[in-house]
Design an enzyme around this catalytic site. Sequence first.
Site, PDB file in Angstrom:
ATOM      1  N   HIS A 245       0.835  -1.139  -0.016  1.00  0.00           N
ATOM      2  CA  HIS A 245      -0.057  -0.190  -0.078  1.00  0.00           C
ATOM      3  C   HIS A 245       1.003   1.225   0.133  1.00  0.00           C
ATOM      4  O   HIS A 245       2.024   1.203   0.569  1.00  0.00           O
ATOM      5  CB  HIS A 245      -0.874   0.002   1.195  1.00  0.00           C
ATOM      6  CG  HIS A 245      -2.194   1.075   1.136  1.00  0.00           C
ATOM      7  ND1 HIS A 245      -1.858   2.095   1.113  1.00  0.00           N
ATOM      8  CD2 HIS A 245      -3.439   0.460   0.813  1.00  0.00           C
ATOM      9  CE1 HIS A 245      -3.327   2.766   0.880  1.00  0.00           C
ATOM     10  NE2 HIS A 245      -4.077   1.714   0.618  1.00  0.00           N
ATOM     11  N   ASP A 302      -7.773  -5.653   0.018  1.00  0.00           N
ATOM     12  CA  ASP A 302      -8.153  -6.476  -1.169  1.00  0.00           C
ATOM     13  C   ASP A 302      -8.033  -8.026  -0.968  1.00  0.00           C
ATOM     14  O   ASP A 302      -8.443  -8.678  -1.535  1.00  0.00           O
ATOM     15  CB  ASP A 302      -7.578  -6.033  -2.357  1.00  0.00           C
ATOM     16  CG  ASP A 302      -8.152  -4.799  -2.984  1.00  0.00           C
ATOM     17  OD1 ASP A 302      -7.503  -3.999  -3.415  1.00  0.00           O
ATOM     18  OD2 ASP A 302      -9.490  -4.429  -2.591  1.00  0.00           O
TER      19      ASP A 302
HETATM   20  C1  SDX Z   1      -6.312  -0.342  -3.174  1.00  0.00           C
HETATM   21  O1  SDX Z   1      -4.601   4.286  -2.365  1.00  0.00           O
HETATM   22  C2  SDX Z   1      -5.526   3.645  -1.642  1.00  0.00           C
HETATM   23  O2  SDX Z   1      -6.039   4.257  -0.583  1.00  0.00           O
HETATM   24  C3  SDX Z   1      -6.040   2.583  -2.248  1.00  0.00           C
HETATM   25  C4  SDX Z   1      -6.980   1.664  -1.690  1.00  0.00           C
HETATM   26  C5  SDX Z   1      -8.333   2.260  -1.451  1.00  0.00           C
HETATM   27  O3  SDX Z   1      -8.956   1.859  -0.475  1.00  0.00           O
HETATM   28  O4  SDX Z   1      -8.765   3.151  -2.243  1.00  0.00           O
HETATM   29  O5  SDX Z   1      -6.495   1.052  -0.522  1.00  0.00           O
HETATM   30  C6  SDX Z   1      -7.321   0.373  -2.441  1.00  0.00           C
HETATM   31  O6  SDX Z   1      -6.096   0.034  -4.444  1.00  0.00           O
HETATM   32  C7  SDX Z   1      -5.383  -1.523  -2.506  1.00  0.00           C
HETATM   33  C8  SDX Z   1      -4.048  -1.465  -3.377  1.00  0.00           C
HETATM   34  C9  SDX Z   1      -4.746  -2.774  -4.143  1.00  0.00           C
HETATM   35  N1  SDX Z   1      -3.468  -3.227  -5.199  1.00  0.00           N
HETATM   36  C10 SDX Z   1      -2.745  -4.409  -5.092  1.00  0.00           C
HETATM   37  O7  SDX Z   1      -2.898  -5.013  -4.119  1.00  0.00           O
HETATM   38  C11 SDX Z   1      -1.911  -4.682  -6.129  1.00  0.00           C
HETATM   39  C12 SDX Z   1      -0.427  -4.870  -5.431  1.00  0.00           C
HETATM   40  N2  SDX Z   1       0.121  -3.839  -4.835  1.00  0.00           N
HETATM   41  C13 SDX Z   1       1.065  -3.132  -5.334  1.00  0.00           C
HETATM   42  O8  SDX Z   1       0.880  -2.935  -6.922  1.00  0.00           O
HETATM   43  C14 SDX Z   1       1.556  -1.891  -4.780  1.00  0.00           C
HETATM   44  O9  SDX Z   1       1.942  -2.444  -3.527  1.00  0.00           O
HETATM   45  C15 SDX Z   1       0.897  -0.601  -4.718  1.00  0.00           C
HETATM   46  C16 SDX Z   1       0.414  -0.141  -5.823  1.00  0.00           C
HETATM   47  C17 SDX Z   1      -0.547  -0.955  -3.731  1.00  0.00           C
HETATM   48  C18 SDX Z   1       1.543   0.380  -4.044  1.00  0.00           C
HETATM   49  O10 SDX Z   1       2.498   0.617  -4.657  1.00  0.00           O
HETATM   50  P1  SDX Z   1       3.679   1.624  -4.553  1.00  0.00           P
HETATM   51  O11 SDX Z   1       3.379   2.419  -3.319  1.00  0.00           O
HETATM   52  O12 SDX Z   1       3.710   2.522  -5.885  1.00  0.00           O
HETATM   53  O13 SDX Z   1       4.854   0.956  -4.138  1.00  0.00           O
HETATM   54  P2  SDX Z   1       5.828   0.224  -5.427  1.00  0.00           P
HETATM   55  O14 SDX Z   1       5.048  -0.477  -6.412  1.00  0.00           O
HETATM   56  O15 SDX Z   1       6.681   1.346  -5.805  1.00  0.00           O
HETATM   57  O16 SDX Z   1       6.812  -0.863  -4.365  1.00  0.00           O
HETATM   58  C19 SDX Z   1       7.892  -0.726  -3.865  1.00  0.00           C
HETATM   59  C20 SDX Z   1       8.602  -1.873  -3.563  1.00  0.00           C
HETATM   60  C21 SDX Z   1       9.017  -2.382  -4.941  1.00  0.00           C
HETATM   61  O17 SDX Z   1      10.109  -3.238  -4.803  1.00  0.00           O
HETATM   62  P3  SDX Z   1      11.629  -2.635  -5.105  1.00  0.00           P
HETATM   63  O18 SDX Z   1      11.246  -2.230  -6.608  1.00  0.00           O
HETATM   64  O19 SDX Z   1      11.775  -1.151  -4.369  1.00  0.00           O
HETATM   65  O20 SDX Z   1      12.660  -3.568  -4.731  1.00  0.00           O
HETATM   66  O21 SDX Z   1       7.729  -2.858  -2.782  1.00  0.00           O
HETATM   67  C22 SDX Z   1       7.372  -4.109  -3.666  1.00  0.00           C
HETATM   68  C23 SDX Z   1       7.857  -3.458  -5.068  1.00  0.00           C
HETATM   69  O22 SDX Z   1       8.283  -4.435  -5.963  1.00  0.00           O
HETATM   70  N3  SDX Z   1       6.159  -4.364  -3.826  1.00  0.00           N
HETATM   71  C24 SDX Z   1       5.618  -5.679  -3.809  1.00  0.00           C
HETATM   72  C25 SDX Z   1       4.269  -5.533  -3.595  1.00  0.00           C
HETATM   73  N4  SDX Z   1       3.889  -4.076  -3.719  1.00  0.00           N
HETATM   74  C26 SDX Z   1       5.131  -3.547  -3.700  1.00  0.00           C
HETATM   75  N5  SDX Z   1       6.329  -6.815  -4.075  1.00  0.00           N
HETATM   76  C27 SDX Z   1       5.521  -7.845  -3.915  1.00  0.00           C
HETATM   77  N6  SDX Z   1       4.079  -7.934  -3.973  1.00  0.00           N
HETATM   78  C28 SDX Z   1       3.506  -6.749  -3.992  1.00  0.00           C
HETATM   79  N7  SDX Z   1       2.125  -6.536  -3.655  1.00  0.00           N
END
Ligand code: SDX
Length: 355
Positions: A245, A302
């Site tokens: 998140h 989720d």
């Molecule tokens: C919702 O904003 C809100 O409030 C949204 C929400 C709401 O109520 O409206 O809460 C609802 O959208 C929840 C999120 C649902 N999405 C997912 O579950 C999809 C999976 N999650 C990711 O795509 C991600 O965690 C996000 C999009 C939720 C957040 O992304 P960020 O803050 O941009 O973080 P990032 O993608 O830059 O990741 C930072 C690091 C990375 O590693 P490095 O490149 O630094 O080595 O964390 C890792 C990412 O690879 N990472 C994950 C991960 N999420 C982040 N690694 C594995 N699995 C994951 N799910």
Amino acid sequence: MSKNICFIDGLEGILKYREIDINQLVELPYDAVSYLLIQGELPGDQELAEYAACLHGEREVNREVIDVIRMCNFNIDSIEALRTIVSFISQFDPDINDSSPEGNMRKAIRLIAKIPTIVAAYFRIANGKQPVPPDPSLSHGANFLYMLRGNKPTQLEAEVMEKDFILSAEHELNASTFSSRVTASTLSDLYSAVVSGLCTLKGPLHGGARAEVVTMIEEIACPENAENYVLDKLSKKEKIMGFGHRVYKTYDPRGTIFKQLAKQLAEAKGDMHWYNTAEVVENTVIRELVEKKGKPIYPNVDFYSGVIYKYMDIPPQLATSIFAIGRVSGWIAHCFDQYEKKKIIRPRAFMLDEC
Ligand code: SDX
């Protein structure tokens, strides 16, 4: 100054709507929470009764809506159909261009009331069944499941659906709420702002993740497969849906409540299978990313909601639309706040690097 619509402490894992903690809000009816978000205060008994009567009386959709649903391409996800139909029904709303607070409130009630009916009707027609008319005597959650299935849900399932809508209702300036808010900031109408939210929610990085969780749990199939599934995904640098998140750097408090609800459903159905599979996924992600790498990647809203849909036989194609049923109240609250400001939202390009 109206109480903040939403407060999030991403480090402590705290979420409040209008200064009331989410753990208290899930014990209320969804109607009371949508009233709180939009009006800024919890309704008294009389106010709630009148508001709920308005909402429940507006659940029906007219004949033309069902005819248009029948023309939809049923290979599309229900959120895509919902986006189309919400835009379509706006032409029947006599208040469509009435931007007074009273006119906007009438539109808000119609949107909150009719979106579940549209989602359920689309799902049944897409599966060769007749739509089931809404039952004004049922709660928001119970009525949705009734229209979806054609029979009354168990008390536990009705309660779980109601809590799902509450936990999904509002979350500050997430992508879909920001999208709705920007649309409202131009003084465009409420239906247009909600369609903006629907289009944005669809994305798998946002509301679309819930559907991906259901599919992932089905793909893993059993607890014994879960650890290797996660390790394989992580080895390919792929993200695990339902985790991580932008704001929460600890457990998402909504995820914690959803996990409890998933366990209740599993125990009530005497089938721990999906719950245990999910727990192994969670424990593996925490061990591999949090404990070993210090990355704050925890279950978000989720993950366990996707598990709940498995137990309630809700297919992945409905998951994002169900998210929208809950979230529409939050979108509307932010739109009303923006209408009051009468200020267009117009960020500068360099600000995008900070988003
Ligand atoms: C919702 O904003 C809100 O409030 C949204 C929400 C709401 O109520 O409206 O809460 C609802 O959208 C929840 C999120 C649902 N999405 C997912 O579950 C999809 C999976 N999650 C990711 O795509 C991600 O965690 C996000 C999009 C939720 C957040 O992304 P960020 O803050 O941009 O973080 P990032 O993608 O830059 O990741 C930072 C690091 C990375 O590693 P490095 O490149 O630094 O080595 O964390 C890792 C990412 O690879 N990472 C994950 C991960 N999420 C982040 N690694 C594995 N699995 C994951 N799910």
